[in-house]
Design a protein around this motif. Structure first.
Motif, PDB file in Angstrom:
ATOM      1  N   ASP A 120      -0.720  -5.940 -40.346  1.00  0.00           N
ATOM      2  CA  ASP A 120       0.030  -6.589 -39.277  1.00  0.00           C
ATOM      3  C   ASP A 120      -0.613  -7.882 -38.793  1.00  0.00           C
ATOM      4  OD1 ASP A 120      -2.189  -5.649 -37.954  1.00  0.00           O
ATOM      5  OD2 ASP A 120      -1.098  -4.485 -36.445  1.00  0.00           O
TER       6      ASP A 120
ATOM      7  N   VAL B 220      -3.784  -8.310 -37.635  1.00  0.00           N
ATOM      8  CA  VAL B 220      -4.949  -8.127 -36.762  1.00  0.00           C
ATOM      9  C   VAL B 220      -6.207  -8.018 -37.620  1.00  0.00           C
ATOM     10  CG1 VAL B 220      -6.077  -6.586 -35.111  1.00  0.00           C
ATOM     11  CG2 VAL B 220      -3.626  -7.029 -34.928  1.00  0.00           C
TER      12      VAL B 220
ATOM     13  N   ARG C 108      -4.972  -0.271 -29.024  1.00  0.00           N
ATOM     14  CA  ARG C 108      -3.732   0.044 -29.724  1.00  0.00           C
ATOM     15  C   ARG C 108      -2.512  -0.419 -28.942  1.00  0.00           C
ATOM     16  NH1 ARG C 108      -5.375   6.057 -31.825  1.00  0.00           N
ATOM     17  NH2 ARG C 108      -6.077   5.484 -33.912  1.00  0.00           N
ATOM     18  N   SER C 109      -2.621  -0.395 -27.633  1.00  0.00           N
ATOM     19  CA  SER C 109      -1.471  -0.766 -26.805  1.00  0.00           C
ATOM     20  C   SER C 109      -1.333  -2.271 -26.633  1.00  0.00           C
ATOM     21  CB  SER C 109      -1.586  -0.103 -25.433  1.00  0.00           C
ATOM     22  OG  SER C 109      -2.693  -0.620 -24.701  1.00  0.00           O
ATOM     23  N   GLU C 110      -2.412  -3.034 -26.879  1.00  0.00           N
ATOM     24  CA  GLU C 110      -2.380  -4.455 -26.535  1.00  0.00           C
ATOM     25  C   GLU C 110      -2.567  -5.414 -27.710  1.00  0.00           C
ATOM     26  OE1 GLU C 110      -4.500  -5.781 -23.141  1.00  0.00           O
ATOM     27  OE2 GLU C 110      -4.252  -3.909 -22.024  1.00  0.00           O
ATOM     28  N   LEU C 111      -3.079  -4.952 -28.849  1.00  0.00           N
ATOM     29  CA  LEU C 111      -3.316  -5.871 -29.959  1.00  0.00           C
ATOM     30  C   LEU C 111      -2.008  -6.405 -30.524  1.00  0.00           C
ATOM     31  CD1 LEU C 111      -6.218  -4.154 -31.964  1.00  0.00           C
ATOM     32  CD2 LEU C 111      -6.352  -6.153 -30.454  1.00  0.00           C
ATOM     33  N   ARG C 112      -2.078  -7.670 -30.987  1.00  0.00           N
ATOM     34  CA  ARG C 112      -0.904  -8.268 -31.614  1.00  0.00           C
ATOM     35  C   ARG C 112      -1.352  -9.123 -32.791  1.00  0.00           C
ATOM     36  NH1 ARG C 112      -0.276 -11.567 -26.240  1.00  0.00           N
ATOM     37  NH2 ARG C 112      -1.301 -13.562 -26.743  1.00  0.00           N
ATOM     38  N   PRO C 113      -0.457  -9.475 -33.712  1.00  0.00           N
ATOM     39  CA  PRO C 113      -0.835 -10.262 -34.898  1.00  0.00           C
ATOM     40  C   PRO C 113      -1.605 -11.522 -34.529  1.00  0.00           C
ATOM     41  CG  PRO C 113       1.395  -9.440 -35.129  1.00  0.00           C
ATOM     42  CD  PRO C 113       0.970  -9.104 -33.729  1.00  0.00           C
TER      43      PRO C 113
ATOM     44  N   ASP D 105      -4.790 -11.500 -33.610  1.00  0.00           N
ATOM     45  CA  ASP D 105      -5.974 -11.149 -32.829  1.00  0.00           C
ATOM     46  C   ASP D 105      -7.156 -10.823 -33.740  1.00  0.00           C
ATOM     47  OD1 ASP D 105      -4.406 -11.456 -30.620  1.00  0.00           O
ATOM     48  OD2 ASP D 105      -4.477  -9.365 -29.974  1.00  0.00           O
TER      49      ASP D 105
END
Length: 471
Positions: free
Chosen positions: A329, A331, A433-438, A440
């Motif tokens: 994804d 990350v 897991r709740s906050e990571l985005r492509p 990062d």
């Protein structure tokens, strides 16, 4: 190991043979302390630990093909029995390296030992068969086991030496006397045990004191950029070779820069010429490590072109040291969780900042152990540095030391959501897991005892969140 008869080994270690029908039988396989690593012809070394006693595995290892057991008591199968197994193992290592005739290269330092050892080995093995310390097995047990893995074909033996007190390196050099000694730096790792940087320098300098004189081929390779290391030149009669970015260094780097992905590139200058290097490793701190490896290789006769090519192609051989993995994804996870001290923590944060130019950066950090009275100040300083480097978010994991990391960030100006203190690894994983985005980039780093590698492993286990155990 080179082939030795059981009788010869018994004589070398001052042991008595028990249940050995043929003392002329040879050990032709590796010397191991883990019963799972036994091969036909092995010598199994039985250590009696607090939780596991190797003597209990004696029958099983012989059944698996071991020629004999090196033990502190008779075990009912072929054994060489000695008063002290560790002392005997060291004596055997000394006997073997004396017979081999290989060039021994030993290195030490407060930070970067394992990464540099891996670089030295990868460069030298392009020239000749090379055996080197696996991982960080750099103590009084791991070092002789590494030496004993050398064979008649081995030309270079590269040994990492660790120390937790005065006299430790002197003991190790007595087991495996080096011809070339490399000292990387004197930092604050284990400062709580040593008592100060001067004491650390005293301990690390035992390596150069053990070298033969220049007339006999001894070479001390010293970091010109570290005053405490450079001062060790007065403690040796060996030839002194300086490496670093200083203009006075014999082997130095010029035009140092980082690629867009955070990999160092520089011009390598040696007494025999120069060549360009672009490394596969991440972080500017690897420039110093590469120069150290280049200085050793140059002294052993490799050309600057060979050295530069080897450095440009070298990778990371030891786990959880700036292991960079990009998820499907987008990350990127940087698993540098094997260990941490103030110097390596700062280097990793700078690498993170360089790698995160296209997205957010996350520093998931935990305790740095064995800092003694310096613990509060050093954790505070790391938290402050994360803010100065514009790390997007600091996630401090664990107890009181982690709170000091976050406090440092807060006092440096991280008053909003740029830093957070969580109780444990699972809480860190849940947050990420709740906050990571492509785009990062996530750095995970702490001392070994914290076990933060589990955070990196959980984040990489995409689609298998429920199957990953997080400590």
């Amino acid at each position: 190991m080179i082939a030795l008869s059981l009788a010869e080994i018994a004589a070398v270690v001052g042991g008595q043979t028990y249940d050995i029908p043929d003392p002329s039988a040879q050990v032709t396989g590796p010397v191991v302390r883990d019963s799972r690593e036994v091969e036909p012809g092995s010598l199994f070394v039985a250590f009696a630990g607090e939780r596991v006693d190797g003597h209990d595995f004696a029958a099983a290892v012989v059944e698996a093909g071991a020629a004999a057991v090196l033990a502190s008591r008779p075990v009912g199968v072929p054994a060489i029995v000695v008063d002290d197994v560790q002392t005997a193992l060291g004596a055997l290592a000394r006997h073997v390296v004396d017979k081999l005739g290989a060039t021994l290269v030993a290195l030490t330092g407060s930070a970067g030992k394992t990464s540099t050892k891996d670089l030295v080995a990868q460069v030298l093995r392009r020239a000749a068969p090379t055996v080197f310390t696996p991982g960080s097995l750099n103590n009084e047990i791991g070092l002789p086991l590494t030496a004993l893995s050398a064979t008649e074909e081995t030309k270079f033996l590269v040994l990492e030496m660790g120390a937790r007190g005065i006299g430790h390196i002197r003991y190790l050099t007595g087991l495996t006397p080096p011809r070339i000694g490399l000292v990387l730096n004197v930092g604050t790792a284990h400062i709580g045990e040593f008592g100060g940087r001067e004491q650390i320098a005293q301990a690390k300098g035992e390596l150069v004191e053990a070298l033969p004189a220049a007339a006999d081929g001894g070479v001390a390779v010293l970091n010109a950029d570290d005053p405490l290391v450079r001062a060790m030149a007065s403690r040796t009669t060996a030839k002194v070779v300086l490496f670093g970015e200083s203009g006075e260094a014999d082997v130095r780097a010029e035009n140092v820069r980082l690629t867009d992905s955070g990999q160092p590139s520089f011009s390598l200058h040696t007494p025999s010429g120069c060549s360009d290097v672009t490394m596969r490793l991440y972080g500017e701190h690897h420039v110093s490590n590469a120069l150290a490896a280049a200085a050793v290789a140059h002294e052993l006769g490799m050309s600057v072109t060979e050295i530069a090519t080897a450095l440009s192609e070298a990778g990371s051989l030891s786990r959880w040291r700036m292991e960079v993995t990009e998820r499907p994804d987008g990350v990127t996870i940087v698993n540098d969780a094997y260990n941490a001290n103030p110097e390596s923590m700062r280097a990793a944060l700078r690498a993170l900042a360089a790698m995160g130019k296209g997205g957010r950066t996350w520093a998931v950090l935990g305790k740095m152990a064995e800092l003694g009275d310096e613990a509060l100040a050093e954790h505070d300083a790391v938290g402050r540095l994360a803010v100065r480097l514009n790390v997007s978010k600091l996630v401090a994991v664990g107890g009181i030391e982690a709170s000091w990391l976050q406090l440092g960030a807060y006092n440096e100006g991280s008053w909003g959501e740029e830093s957070v203190h969580v109780s444990d690894a699972q809480a860190a994983v849940d947050l990420l897991r709740s906050e990571l985005r492509p785009g990062d980039v996530v750095l995970v780093k702490a001392s070994r005892s914290v076990g933060l590698e589990s955070v990196a492993q959980a984040l990489l286990a995409t689609g298998a969140e429920g199957e990953v155990a997080v400590r």
